[in-house]
Design a protein around this motif. Structure first.
Motif, mmCIF file in Angstrom:
data_model
loop_
_atom_site.group_PDB
_atom_site.id
_atom_site.type_symbol
_atom_site.label_atom_id
_atom_site.label_comp_id
_atom_site.label_asym_id
_atom_site.label_seq_id
_atom_site.Cartn_x
_atom_site.Cartn_y
_atom_site.Cartn_z
ATOM 1 N N ASN A 61 -13.340 2.157 -14.641
ATOM 2 C CA ASN A 61 -12.314 3.138 -14.248
ATOM 3 C C ASN A 61 -12.304 4.395 -15.119
ATOM 4 N N PRO A 62 -13.411 5.126 -15.196
ATOM 5 C CA PRO A 62 -13.428 6.333 -16.039
ATOM 6 C C PRO A 62 -12.421 7.375 -15.552
ATOM 7 N N MET A 63 -11.808 8.046 -16.511
ATOM 8 C CA MET A 63 -10.753 9.016 -16.215
ATOM 9 C C MET A 63 -11.142 10.446 -16.572
ATOM 10 N N GLY A 64 -12.362 10.645 -17.080
ATOM 11 C CA GLY A 64 -12.767 11.973 -17.502
ATOM 12 C C GLY A 64 -12.397 12.236 -18.950
ATOM 13 N N PRO A 65 -12.819 13.369 -19.500
ATOM 14 C CA PRO A 65 -12.482 13.717 -20.882
ATOM 15 C C PRO A 65 -10.976 13.748 -21.111
ATOM 16 N N GLU A 66 -10.570 13.508 -22.350
ATOM 17 C CA GLU A 66 -9.144 13.501 -22.681
ATOM 18 C C GLU A 66 -8.529 14.892 -22.641
ATOM 19 N N GLU A 67 -9.360 15.912 -22.814
ATOM 20 C CA GLU A 67 -8.845 17.281 -22.788
ATOM 21 C C GLU A 67 -9.942 18.212 -22.325
ATOM 22 N N GLY A 68 -9.564 19.445 -22.035
ATOM 23 C CA GLY A 68 -10.526 20.441 -21.598
ATOM 24 C C GLY A 68 -9.815 21.712 -21.191
ATOM 25 N N THR A 69 -10.569 22.637 -20.638
ATOM 26 C CA THR A 69 -9.992 23.902 -20.180
ATOM 27 C C THR A 69 -10.167 24.093 -18.682
ATOM 28 N N GLU A 70 -11.021 23.256 -18.059
ATOM 29 C CA GLU A 70 -11.292 23.375 -16.632
ATOM 30 C C GLU A 70 -11.198 22.001 -15.972
ATOM 31 N N LYS A 71 -10.844 21.999 -14.712
ATOM 32 C CA LYS A 71 -10.774 20.774 -13.935
ATOM 33 C C LYS A 71 -11.971 20.695 -12.979
ATOM 34 N N VAL A 72 -12.337 19.464 -12.637
ATOM 35 C CA VAL A 72 -13.492 19.248 -11.771
ATOM 36 C C VAL A 72 -13.112 19.477 -10.314
ATOM 37 N N LEU A 73 -14.023 20.099 -9.586
ATOM 38 C CA LEU A 73 -13.950 20.242 -8.137
ATOM 39 C C LEU A 73 -15.157 19.535 -7.533
ATOM 40 N N ARG A 74 -14.965 18.832 -6.441
ATOM 41 C CA ARG A 74 -16.075 18.155 -5.775
ATOM 42 C C ARG A 74 -16.226 18.689 -4.361
ATOM 43 N N GLY A 75 -17.476 18.695 -3.876
ATOM 44 C CA GLY A 75 -17.759 19.186 -2.536
ATOM 45 C C GLY A 75 -17.971 20.682 -2.510
ATOM 46 N N GLY A 76 -17.966 21.235 -1.302
ATOM 47 C CA GLY A 76 -18.268 22.650 -1.142
ATOM 48 C C GLY A 76 -17.199 23.385 -0.363
ATOM 49 N N GLY A 77 -17.315 24.698 -0.332
ATOM 50 C CA GLY A 77 -16.378 25.545 0.378
ATOM 51 C C GLY A 77 -16.618 25.505 1.879
ATOM 52 N N PHE A 78 -15.806 26.251 2.625
ATOM 53 C CA PHE A 78 -15.880 26.223 4.080
ATOM 54 C C PHE A 78 -17.249 26.642 4.622
ATOM 55 N N SER A 79 -17.903 27.551 3.968
ATOM 56 C CA SER A 79 -19.209 28.003 4.451
ATOM 57 C C SER A 79 -20.297 27.744 3.416
ATOM 58 N N ALA A 80 -20.146 26.642 2.660
ATOM 59 C CA ALA A 80 -21.104 26.325 1.608
ATOM 60 C C ALA A 80 -22.472 25.963 2.195
ATOM 61 N N SER A 81 -23.495 26.074 1.357
ATOM 62 C CA SER A 81 -24.830 25.639 1.753
ATOM 63 C C SER A 81 -24.857 24.127 1.860
ATOM 64 N N ASP A 82 -25.924 23.598 2.451
ATOM 65 C CA ASP A 82 -26.057 22.145 2.561
ATOM 66 C C ASP A 82 -26.021 21.494 1.184
ATOM 67 N N GLN A 83 -26.642 22.132 0.185
ATOM 68 C CA GLN A 83 -26.646 21.562 -1.160
ATOM 69 C C GLN A 83 -25.249 21.537 -1.759
ATOM 70 N N GLY A 84 -24.446 22.545 -1.451
ATOM 71 C CA GLY A 84 -23.100 22.610 -1.986
ATOM 72 C C GLY A 84 -22.189 21.527 -1.449
ATOM 73 N N MET A 85 -22.582 20.873 -0.361
ATOM 74 C CA MET A 85 -21.768 19.828 0.246
ATOM 75 C C MET A 85 -22.214 18.424 -0.145
ATOM 76 N N LEU A 86 -23.184 18.320 -1.030
ATOM 77 C CA LEU A 86 -23.677 17.010 -1.455
ATOM 78 C C LEU A 86 -22.587 16.214 -2.170
#
Length: 310
Positions: A238-263
């Motif tokens: 059950n990994p929860m990610g780093p305990e602290e940071g300055t940025e949050k993770v985003l997964r997937g791609g935008g509405f018009s992302a390339s095929d690679q961006g949707m992996l």
């Protein structure tokens, strides 16, 4: 009456007035309907173990070559998750407006190009802070442990419980016009300004778990802080990610992302409030370029419920 008594009375009256406005019967009905809908759209994801990361390097279907160019997902590592519930659909603009009205907050307002996507059944575009607060509000309303999914929970569900699936579609492949919007549909919306039918929630088939459009319909916020080398020292359970940071993770791609961006293994990041600065492009110029053009309307979310099957 003493001054402090007068002040207390004023505060009490103010709070009563606020409570009455937020407890509007019509809005309460909308809140109740949203909770019912949310509950009905939960999918139980049975726990298990999988290899998290860019599995192209061990997948014969990929010629044992990486799927992505990024370095932050190349350390394949074993992850074991407890079971959890995941929302089969992203939170829509209409869902989010019920929340903002209940809380006495202004509605989300998208200006410029992104305004055309601001439609009731399109994934709402919000910051991580807003997404987190919505899931916490749902937890308070239901008494259940709603939260943003961890990065591991998100990838495990997107890959049909950790299978070697490059895309979170009905069969793990990406076939535009069948299980993802076609280039023509995207062009019609993004260039011609047509109604965003191609990007409506549940507009394409769900994956075998019954979850729609993971990574195919906007960047999805997860709970984890971003760590470029986190995969190298992630705990297995059950990994929860780093305990602290300055940025949050985003997964997937935008509405018009390339095929690679949707992996399903593609990772990106942004500040919780979506502010940007020049340092975003230092480590990865190409990523920095994408971040500089990413619009808030493309960053969306879904919630999970961290409890065993009922």
């Amino acid at each position: 009456m003493k001054p402090w008594s007068i002040l207390a009375a004023i505060i009490s009256l103010s709070l009563t007035a606020c409570g009455q406005s937020n407890a509007d019967p019509e809005n309460q009905q909308a809140v109740d309907a949203l909770i019912k809908k949310t509950k009905e759209n939960l999918v139980y994801v049975k726990g298990g173990s999988f290899q998290m990361g860019d599995f192209g390097q061990v997948d014969s279907k990929a010629g044992k070559l990486p799927y992505t160019y990024g370095e932050d997902n190349k350390h394949l590592h074993e992850v074991t998750l407890d079971g959890y519930y995941m929302a089969s659909r992203q939170v829509s603009y209409s869902d989010f407006y019920v929340y903002t009205k209940s809380m006495g907050q202004p509605d989300v307002s998208i200006e410029g190009f992104g305004a055309r996507f601001q439609s009731p059944n399109v994934p709402v575009g919000v910051s991580w802070n807003q997404a987190h607060d919505y899931c916490q509000w749902m937890a308070e309303k239901t008494g259940r442990p709603y939260a943003l999914p961890t990065e591991a929970q998100w990838e495990y569900a997107a890959r049909n419980r950790g299978e070697f699936w490059p895309y979170a579609t009905d069969d793990g492949t990406l076939e535009r016009g069948k299980n993802a919007p076609s280039k023509a549909e995207i062009r019609k919306t993004t260039v011609d300004g047509a109604a965003p039918k191609a990007f409506e929630i549940a507009s394409i088939p769900a994956n075998p778990l019954g979850i729609y459009q993971m990574g195919l319909n906007g960047f999805e916020w997860v709970n984890d802080w971003y760590g470029k080398d986190y995969y190298e020292h992630s705990p297995e359970k059950n990994p929860m990610g780093p305990e602290e940071g300055t940025e949050k993770v985003l997964r997937g791609g935008g509405f018009s992302a390339s095929d690679q961006g949707m992996l399903t293994v593609y990772r990106s990041k942004a500040k919780p409030d979506l502010t940007r600065d020049a340092s975003d492009a230092i480590d990865n110029p190409r990523l920095g370029e994408m971040l500089s053009t990413r619009a808030p309307f493309e960053t969306t979310f879904r919630c999970v419920v961290n409890e065993p099957v009922r």
